[in-house]
Scaffold this active site. Structure first.
Site, PDB file in Angstrom:
ATOM      1  N   LYS A 103       0.223  14.580   1.633  1.00 57.87           N
ATOM      2  CA  LYS A 103      -1.072  14.928   1.029  1.00 57.87           C
ATOM      3  C   LYS A 103      -1.213  16.442   0.833  1.00 57.87           C
ATOM      4  CE  LYS A 103      -3.472  10.837   2.910  1.00 57.87           C
ATOM      5  NZ  LYS A 103      -4.248  10.225   1.801  1.00 57.87           N
ATOM      6  N   LYS A 138      -9.291  13.877   3.888  1.00 56.79           N
ATOM      7  CA  LYS A 138      -8.377  12.735   3.934  1.00 56.79           C
ATOM      8  C   LYS A 138      -7.553  12.861   5.209  1.00 56.79           C
ATOM      9  CE  LYS A 138      -6.854  14.118  -0.141  1.00 56.79           C
ATOM     10  NZ  LYS A 138      -6.905  12.806  -0.788  1.00 56.79           N
ATOM     11  N   ARG A 139      -6.799  11.832   5.591  1.00 59.31           N
ATOM     12  CA  ARG A 139      -5.939  11.977   6.751  1.00 59.31           C
ATOM     13  C   ARG A 139      -4.989  13.151   6.560  1.00 59.31           C
ATOM     14  NH1 ARG A 139      -6.067   8.077  11.029  1.00 59.31           N
ATOM     15  NH2 ARG A 139      -4.233   9.191  11.794  1.00 59.31           N
ATOM     16  N   HIS A 164       0.789  -1.230   0.000  1.00 62.03           N
ATOM     17  CA  HIS A 164       0.000   0.000   0.000  1.00 62.03           C
ATOM     18  C   HIS A 164       0.815   1.270   0.000  1.00 62.03           C
ATOM     19  CE1 HIS A 164      -4.182  -1.442   0.540  1.00 62.03           C
ATOM     20  NE2 HIS A 164      -3.584  -2.490   1.056  1.00 62.03           N
ATOM     21  N   LYS A 203     -14.387   8.469  -5.030  1.00 60.34           N
ATOM     22  CA  LYS A 203     -15.700   8.763  -4.451  1.00 60.34           C
ATOM     23  C   LYS A 203     -16.191  10.134  -4.910  1.00 60.34           C
ATOM     24  CE  LYS A 203     -13.984   6.644  -0.197  1.00 60.34           C
ATOM     25  NZ  LYS A 203     -13.405   6.998   1.112  1.00 60.34           N
ATOM     26  N   THR A 229      -8.511   6.712  -2.746  1.00 61.25           N
ATOM     27  CA  THR A 229      -9.853   6.254  -3.086  1.00 61.25           C
ATOM     28  C   THR A 229     -10.854   7.388  -2.894  1.00 61.25           C
ATOM     29  OG1 THR A 229     -10.041   5.353  -0.850  1.00 61.25           O
ATOM     30  CG2 THR A 229      -9.525   3.797  -2.623  1.00 61.25           C
TER      31      THR A 229
END
Ligand SMILES: *Cc1c(COP(=O)(O)O)cnc(C)c1O
Length: 826
Positions: A567, A561-562, A369, A673, A669
């Site tokens: 990110k 998101k986290r 991952h 969505k 992901t």
């Protein structure tokens, strides 16, 4: 299956589930399970009665599915994951078994508010983020595709912490989801397992003088399974998720008990209960704690014992195990299963090494991952020796044999041996779990095309040469049942009005027919009217949760998101500061009003991530209260981001922020969505964004910034973030302003850590390098948003072209190419 019809009195429930029988069932549970009459019932009572009514309509099919799978001795996939981010189950289960309308109407006829009742359910938040949510989507798809599958994991008493903001700073609270029980689990004491850990290894000799190792002086702990039914959509298959709860065994405290110290015996009994107490809240970060290793071994050993118990009921030849069971490892967290199966076959079943290893390598498959070095699991040899001494010996044996293979393939290349060894040499010897997983698995997959390429070219190049064909790609997906059918009823109704094939939740590709309406202005208006309604709904949530007024006509710019540097929520923060500055200096300019919407939890020990949350909240407070900008810019950071909150935000998003540094986000992901619900992506060439671009086409996505090759080239020649800072007035202005004390008058140095990481710290995630391209791209977004018909067409095309990203497609690929697992409809 004749079995099903023989054993069940002809379906009183299925197919004919009317709202009347649903209503009766709800009232029955209210009266006889909860012991309340309607006039006494609280919303929670109604929610529980409703959930039990729905559960009643699942459990017969669950029993029948298991009887069929067992009696036909079918091949199964076992999905092992430390995390399952299930969210709420009521709406998803109601849709999957086809009783959603009946349930909603029954609740409304009882004079209740559907949304309010559904809101009573606590999220089942037994995961951190993408990895755990992927496992939950996979379970939904496995059942929907009629694949015999069982998920295994841990029944954490406390899931991911609950997040609160106190004066803008994150505060964590325990998540007490199970305190008053859940209607969705079934305790199975009869399948409890007792497992061993700690102790030491002794050599004993049999009467013929042959030595063998025995693991002695161990401690034991019991795992008690709780099963969560997983109903497929529009099919009779009901699989289950089996979660292990830890309990002390009697013998654990027998000594103290016999000494007469009853209270001490009971107290130490509590130690066994701590194993499944709490989920570690670190995302994309390994932390090496003893309890974490114990958790991993606990659930793996219980699960494997359960799998082997099931195998032994119907089979006697161990070499047939790989025909009946394939075990998929969700990351390396459950990779000790490899060693545990080796131990059982070798030590308990007395198979030879060669036979054991052949069975092991045909049984396991591993999903990687991440490429982030800090997230690759390593355990210190010392810790391993303490907790799992026999397993450590076996790892050395596996490694010894593997090193022989490497030496044969690359004679004299000690450097390659060192690089590939399971054991990392150094001051503290470490066990590299990813190497173990690669060596022992018949397939290793990445989770998006780009990620799988980088896995081969950067993380495991020699392994790829040694095992050609072992590495493959399985691009992630999301279940359309939860992430469209369940969360966006307005859009679902629109599909019905326009006659879209009703089987789209099972065949997401069918949404492509939406493209035939691209020139139908009424349709485009209707589509955007649904989006607007969803924005109105979210605006109410923002008002209630944050006390911020937002204009539903503004562009809803969403980053959920986290919180992690890779990110790059801090890149969005620089965008916000820049837009704010521009608005103040050019109040006359015709800028598009924007609402920035954030949702993000930071790992409790990740200081910089918490500082970024504090910075966004601090800047938000100033901007939201500045009358000069006339509400053209708002920033709403919703606290406690989780699956149920995601399902309110996603249908209301106009713009989806997917701006990780190229090469860092394995797939993502959230990106899928949001696009499925008609948000346009602004993103980098990273993870599955690359494939979203391929599907929607370059005109329907906003791509910016460095690609992986450019990031590598920049690192190669030496990256200097100062150069960007000094040469870009707006960038310098935004960062200096953030750290001027203006946004944190009581704590003027609160954001120095952010500035330091971007400048002195070398800006490891290339925020400075991508800033200008990002700002320019955001300008294109604003221009596009002002062109309403163009934006509507882009939004529709995003929804229409997400078929590839159904987790049904992903799971079908796993079934065909990794598991060779046929469907088995019951
Ligand atoms: C989908 C999802 C994630 C993963 O989001 P990414 O943007 O892919 O990181 C994390 N948390 C929740 C609650 C989700 O639903």
């Amino acid at each position: 299956m004749s079995l099903t019809t023989d054993l069940i009195p002809d379906g009183a429930f299925h197919g004919v589930a009317s709202r009347q029988s649903m209503k009766e069932s709800i009232l029955h549970h209210l009266r006889y399970t909860l012991v309340h009459l309607p006039q006494q019932a609280t919303p929670r009572d109604w929610w529980l009665a409703l959930s039990l009514a729905i559960r009643d309509r699942i459990t017969d099919d669950m029993s029948m599915t298991q009887i069929a799978h067992n009696s036909d001795n079918v091949r199964r996939v076992y999905y092992l994951s430390m995390e399952y981010l299930m969210g709420r189950m009521l709406i998803n289960n109601a849709h999957n078994i086809g009783v959603y309308d009946a349930a909603k109407q029954a609740i409304e006829e009882l004079g209740l508010d559907w949304e309010q009742i559904c809101d009573e359910e606590m999220d089942m938040g037994l995961g951190n983020g993408g990895l755990g949510r992927l496992a939950a989507c996979f379970l939904d798809s496995l059942a929907t595709l009629d694949l015999p599958a069982i998920g295994y994991g841990i029944y954490y008493e406390f899931g991911l912490f609950k997040q609160e903001f106190l004066q803008g700073r994150q505060v964590e609270h325990p998540d007490t989801w199970i305190k008053y029980g859940t209607p969705w689990d079934i305790i199975r004491p009869e399948y409890s397992q007792t497992i061993q850990y700690y102790g030491r290894v002794e050599t004993v000799y049999d009467s013929a003088g042959n030595s063998r190792p025995v693991w002695v002086d161990t401690r034991s702990v019991m795992g008690v399974p709780f099963d969560i039914p997983v109903a497929g959509y529009d099919t009779k298959t009901v699989n289950f998720l089996r979660l292990w709860s830890s309990h002390s065994t009697e013998d654990f405290d027998l000594e103290e008990f016999n000494k007469g110290d009853y209270v001490e015996a009971v107290r130490s009994k509590a130690m066994g209960e701590t194993i499944s107490k709490v989920l570690y809240p670190n995302d994309q970060n390994a932390n090496g704690k003893e309890l974490r290793l114990v958790q991993q071994y606990f659930f793996v050993a219980c699960s494997l014992a359960d799998i082997l118990r099931r195998f032994e009921k119907m089979n006697s030849d161990w070499t047939k195990l790989p025909d009946k069971a394939v075990i998929q490892l969700n990351d390396t967290h459950p990779a000790i299963a490899i060693v545990e199966l080796t131990r059982v076959l070798l030590d308990d079943k007395h198979l030879s090494w060669d036979s054991t290893w052949d069975i092991v390598t045909r049984t396991f498959a591993y999903t990687n991952h991440t490429l982030l070095p800090e997230a690759l699991e390593k355990w210190s040899v010392g810790l391993f020796e303490k907790v799992l001494p026999r397993h450590l010996q076996l790892i050395y044996e596996i490694n010894h044999r593997f090193m022989g293979e490497v030496a044969q393939r690359w004679p004299g290349r000690d450097d390659i041996c060192r690089a590939l060894s399971i054991i990392e040499e150094g001051e503290h010897k470490m066990i590299r779990m990813a190497h173990l997983a690669v060596i022992a698995s018949h397939k290793v997959n990445g989770v998006a095309a780009l990620h799988s390429q980088l896995l081969k070219s950067e993380l495991f190049p020699h392994f790829d040469q040694l095992y050609p064909g072992k590495f493959t790609n399985k691009t992630n997906g999301i279940t359309p049942r939860r992430w469209l059918l369940g969360c966006n009823p307005g859009l679902v109704q629109l599909f019905e009005r326009y006659g879209i094939d009703r089987d789209w939740p099972k065949n997401l590709e069918h949404l492509r027919t939406l493209e035939s309406f691209l020139d139908d202005n009424a349709f485009l208006d209707d589509f955007m009217a649904v989006k607007h309604q969803n924005k109105v709904h979210l605006a109410k949530i923002i008002k209630k949760e944050c006390d911020i007024d937002v204009d539903p006509f503004a562009l809803f710019d969403v980053q959920i998101k986290r919180l992690h540097e890779y990110k790059r929520q801090h890149l969005t923060l620089l965008n916000i500061l820049t837009l704010y500055h521009r608005l103040l200096n050019h109040p006359e300019s015709n800028t598009v009003p924007r609402v920035f919407i954030f949702g993000a939890k930071a790992a409790p020990g990740y200081a910089l991530a918490k500082d970024i949350i504090y910075a966004i909240n601090s800047v938000a407070k100033v901007i939201n209260n500045d009358p000069r900008i006339k509400g053209k810019l708002k920033v709403a950071f919703l606290s406690n981001y989780r699956v149920s909150l995601a399902s309110h935000i996603i249908p209301a998003a106009d713009l989806s922020e997917q701006i990780s540094t190229a090469g860092k986000e394995a797939s993502g992901t959230g990106n899928m969505k949001l696009a499925l619900n008609g948000a346009i992506t602004i993103g980098t060439m990273d993870g599955a964004n690359v494939e979203i671009l391929e599907e929607v086409g370059p005109d329907n996505i906003f791509i910016f910034g460095l690609n992986v090759d450019q990031v590598r080239a920049l690192d190669h020649k030496g990256y200097n973030p100062y150069r960007y800072y000094q040469q870009d007035e707006e960038l310098k202005g935004a960062l200096d302003w953030l750290c001027s004390g203006h946004f944190s008058p009581n704590d003027p140095h609160a954001f120095d850590s952010i500035r330091n990481s971007l400048l002195q710290g070398g800006d490891p995630y290339k925020v400075m390098a991508d800033y200008r391209a990002y700002m320019d791209c955001q300008q294109q977004v604003s221009d596009a948003y002002q062109d309403k018909p163009r934006w509507a067409r882009m939004a529709v095309l995003n929804t229409a072209r997400m078929g590839k990203f159904s987790s049904d497609r992903t799971i079908q690929e796993y079934a065909d190419e990794i598991w060779t697992l046929p469907a088995y409809p019951v």
